[in-house]
Design a protein around this motif. Sequence first.
Motif, PDB file in Angstrom:
ATOM      1  N   ARG A   1      48.672   9.702  70.213  1.00 67.04           N
ATOM      2  CA  ARG A   1      47.954   7.893  70.515  1.00 67.04           C
ATOM      3  C   ARG A   1      46.661   7.518  69.772  1.00 67.04           C
ATOM      4  NH1 ARG A   1      48.960  10.535  76.559  1.00 67.04           N
ATOM      5  NH2 ARG A   1      47.253  11.965  75.392  1.00 67.04           N
ATOM      6  N   VAL A   2      46.174   8.049  69.788  1.00 67.21           N
ATOM      7  CA  VAL A   2      44.873   8.491  68.226  1.00 67.21           C
ATOM      8  C   VAL A   2      44.973   8.882  67.282  1.00 67.21           C
ATOM      9  CG1 VAL A   2      42.707   9.357  68.178  1.00 67.21           C
ATOM     10  CG2 VAL A   2      43.215   9.035  70.190  1.00 67.21           C
ATOM     11  N   LEU A   3      46.754   9.621  66.319  1.00 69.11           N
ATOM     12  CA  LEU A   3      46.346   9.610  65.597  1.00 69.11           C
ATOM     13  C   LEU A   3      47.230   8.446  64.686  1.00 69.11           C
ATOM     14  CD1 LEU A   3      46.538  11.668  62.648  1.00 69.11           C
ATOM     15  CD2 LEU A   3      48.829  12.480  63.922  1.00 69.11           C
ATOM     16  N   GLY A   4      48.001   7.937  65.882  1.00 70.50           N
ATOM     17  CA  GLY A   4      48.544   6.375  65.090  1.00 70.50           C
ATOM     18  C   GLY A   4      47.358   5.083  65.267  1.00 70.50           C
ATOM     19  N   ALA A   5      46.732   5.406  65.932  1.00 64.88           N
ATOM     20  CA  ALA A   5      45.631   3.950  66.182  1.00 64.88           C
ATOM     21  C   ALA A   5      45.091   4.320  64.752  1.00 64.88           C
ATOM     22  CB  ALA A   5      44.799   4.234  67.218  1.00 64.88           C
ATOM     23  N   VAL A   6      43.857   5.705  64.152  1.00 64.50           N
ATOM     24  CA  VAL A   6      43.112   5.889  63.139  1.00 64.50           C
ATOM     25  C   VAL A   6      44.468   5.384  61.858  1.00 64.50           C
ATOM     26  CG1 VAL A   6      42.205   7.489  61.757  1.00 64.50           C
ATOM     27  CG2 VAL A   6      42.418   8.104  64.735  1.00 64.50           C
ATOM     28  N   LEU A   7      45.731   5.649  62.226  1.00 68.31           N
ATOM     29  CA  LEU A   7      46.217   5.082  61.021  1.00 68.31           C
ATOM     30  C   LEU A   7      46.599   3.857  60.641  1.00 68.31           C
ATOM     31  CD1 LEU A   7      48.431   6.444  58.601  1.00 68.31           C
ATOM     32  CD2 LEU A   7      49.967   6.509  59.929  1.00 68.31           C
ATOM     33  N   GLU A   8      46.863   2.662  61.570  1.00 71.58           N
ATOM     34  CA  GLU A   8      46.394   1.823  61.617  1.00 71.58           C
ATOM     35  C   GLU A   8      45.336   0.859  61.364  1.00 71.58           C
ATOM     36  OE1 GLU A   8      48.520  -1.987  64.288  1.00 71.58           O
ATOM     37  OE2 GLU A   8      46.572  -0.650  65.157  1.00 71.58           O
ATOM     38  N   GLU A   9      44.456   2.089  61.856  1.00 71.37           N
ATOM     39  CA  GLU A   9      43.032   1.022  61.387  1.00 71.37           C
ATOM     40  C   GLU A   9      42.707   1.447  59.562  1.00 71.37           C
ATOM     41  OE1 GLU A   9      38.720  -0.059  61.799  1.00 71.37           O
ATOM     42  OE2 GLU A   9      41.438   0.249  63.669  1.00 71.37           O
ATOM     43  N   ALA A  10      43.233   2.784  58.981  1.00 70.91           N
ATOM     44  CA  ALA A  10      43.270   2.267  58.215  1.00 70.91           C
ATOM     45  C   ALA A  10      43.900   1.672  57.157  1.00 70.91           C
ATOM     46  CB  ALA A  10      43.894   4.108  57.598  1.00 70.91           C
ATOM     47  N   GLN A  11      45.539   1.709  57.802  1.00 73.23           N
ATOM     48  CA  GLN A  11      46.319   0.155  56.778  1.00 73.23           C
ATOM     49  C   GLN A  11      45.733  -0.824  56.934  1.00 73.23           C
ATOM     50  OE1 GLN A  11      49.614   2.047  58.837  1.00 73.23           O
ATOM     51  NE2 GLN A  11      50.659   1.315  57.079  1.00 73.23           N
ATOM     52  N   ASN A  12      45.159  -1.375  58.517  1.00 69.81           N
ATOM     53  CA  ASN A  12      43.618  -2.416  58.007  1.00 69.81           C
ATOM     54  C   ASN A  12      42.900  -2.430  56.745  1.00 69.81           C
ATOM     55  OD1 ASN A  12      45.451  -3.581  60.315  1.00 69.81           O
ATOM     56  ND2 ASN A  12      44.241  -2.846  61.407  1.00 69.81           N
ATOM     57  N   GLU A  13      42.376  -1.626  57.146  1.00 73.43           N
ATOM     58  CA  GLU A  13      40.791  -1.225  55.883  1.00 73.43           C
ATOM     59  C   GLU A  13      41.673  -1.755  55.000  1.00 73.43           C
ATOM     60  OE1 GLU A  13      37.918  -1.508  56.926  1.00 73.43           O
ATOM     61  OE2 GLU A  13      37.969  -0.747  58.496  1.00 73.43           O
ATOM     62  N   ILE A  14      42.416  -1.093  54.098  1.00 72.54           N
ATOM     63  CA  ILE A  14      42.897  -1.563  52.915  1.00 72.54           C
ATOM     64  C   ILE A  14      43.964  -3.054  53.031  1.00 72.54           C
ATOM     65  CG2 ILE A  14      44.894  -0.066  51.389  1.00 72.54           C
ATOM     66  CD1 ILE A  14      44.732   2.484  52.778  1.00 72.54           C
ATOM     67  N   ALA A  15      44.524  -3.240  53.773  1.00 72.52           N
ATOM     68  CA  ALA A  15      44.430  -4.644  53.389  1.00 72.52           C
ATOM     69  C   ALA A  15      43.859  -5.390  53.004  1.00 72.52           C
ATOM     70  CB  ALA A  15      45.179  -4.979  54.863  1.00 72.52           C
ATOM     71  N   GLU A  16      41.762  -5.502  54.729  1.00 76.06           N
ATOM     72  CA  GLU A  16      41.944  -6.256  53.741  1.00 76.06           C
ATOM     73  C   GLU A  16      40.621  -5.788  52.763  1.00 76.06           C
ATOM     74  OE1 GLU A  16      39.302  -6.259  57.137  1.00 76.06           O
ATOM     75  OE2 GLU A  16      41.415  -6.754  58.583  1.00 76.06           O
ATOM     76  N   GLN A  17      41.350  -4.879  51.355  1.00 74.43           N
ATOM     77  CA  GLN A  17      41.038  -4.889  50.689  1.00 74.43           C
ATOM     78  C   GLN A  17      39.540  -3.528  50.284  1.00 74.43           C
ATOM     79  OE1 GLN A  17      40.475  -8.102  48.202  1.00 74.43           O
ATOM     80  NE2 GLN A  17      42.815  -8.086  47.395  1.00 74.43           N
ATOM     81  N   HIS A  18      39.234  -2.881  51.262  1.00 72.03           N
ATOM     82  CA  HIS A  18      37.982  -2.652  51.960  1.00 72.03           C
ATOM     83  C   HIS A  18      38.605  -1.365  51.638  1.00 72.03           C
ATOM     84  CE1 HIS A  18      37.278  -4.996  55.372  1.00 72.03           C
ATOM     85  NE2 HIS A  18      36.765  -5.757  54.268  1.00 72.03           N
ATOM     86  N   TYR A  19      38.582  -0.419  50.212  1.00 76.90           N
ATOM     87  CA  TYR A  19      39.761   0.337  50.393  1.00 76.90           C
ATOM     88  C   TYR A  19      38.794   2.280  50.334  1.00 76.90           C
ATOM     89  CZ  TYR A  19      42.199  -2.052  47.696  1.00 76.90           C
ATOM     90  OH  TYR A  19      43.511  -3.361  47.487  1.00 76.90           O
TER      91      TYR A  19
END
Length: 343
Positions: A70-88
């Motif tokens: 549950r936490v792992l999936g949330a962290v992964l999604e957060e990382a993908q969101n940061e990348i999508a917003e170009q916060h590499y």
Amino acid sequence: MGYEQIIQEIKSNLSGDLQSDLVYLQEQLNKYKEHELSEELAWGIGRLMFEVLPDDQKELLGESLVQDTRVLGAVLEEAQNEIAEQHYDRGVTLLESLVEKIDAITPKFEADNEHLYLCFDNLLEEILYRQLYNPSKEILPVPQEYADTFLVYGNLLLEMERFKEARKALLKSNRWNPMKVETLFELGEVYKQNQQLKRYLEITVRALSQAYTPKNLARCYRNLGYYYVEKENYELAVALYCFSVKFDKKNQIPEAALQYIQHKWGKRVVPPNFEQCRNLFAQHGIQLGPNEKVLSIAVTLGDRARDAQSYDEANYYYTLVYELTGDPEVKGWIDALPGGDGH
């Protein structure tokens, strides 16, 4: 109450004190364990657990959290969101934190004399793995996010042209889920960049044997087309690019590739018919269309789900077969399901 109402009620009871909020959220996980929306709620509460952590602690996830999907999936999604917003930088930091923690617990899941520790996206992948590779050991599941984390990380490294590190990450993704075709494609890109065409061919042929969606099947044929252009077998390359369109009509790559081949070949490209494709593929040992094992497994799983009155699941597997084959009989099965076009 529905999902949104429950999550909003839980959020309204958060106090802002980290320790008490984490205890409260764990209590809520237990409370809704038997709820009809238990899976969705577990994921939503897991995301809240991640969100209440201070930023410095988000990057210092403990082992227990990395084993909590549950936490792992949330962290992964957060990382993908940061990348999508170009916060590499932020995305890379989160991914590197996850990767480090997963690497640290990997020794716990090394294969032994009796067990393999793997994850699959669905039951079809697991059964196909068993049929293709015939493992003698019992397969025990690990979180699916282990494979997904290394795939996202490897893909990011590939975009950054850090090819050696990308290959290492992608091989780890493949270690956790050897059936994930998307990982094989990214590994293929690494081999292409390194001009390792033999490895590129091997990984593409493997992906073709495992592909179970039209888009992935089409990409396999396009990748093979690229390989045979490099080998100057233009006739076969033309057939591969043309055949790929059968599974992905909207993709623009085949048209551009055929123009390039015509220029390189110095003769007019004539799209081959199905029989010509069949003969050319047979001469070079190339699989024609989806693996028959994929179709057989999907039909069996669809039948089993239909008999168990799990109609959404049956629809998923039958639709998969229909999209790969266009078989009108399979369309009839879909329409006959409760909620289908026929009911």
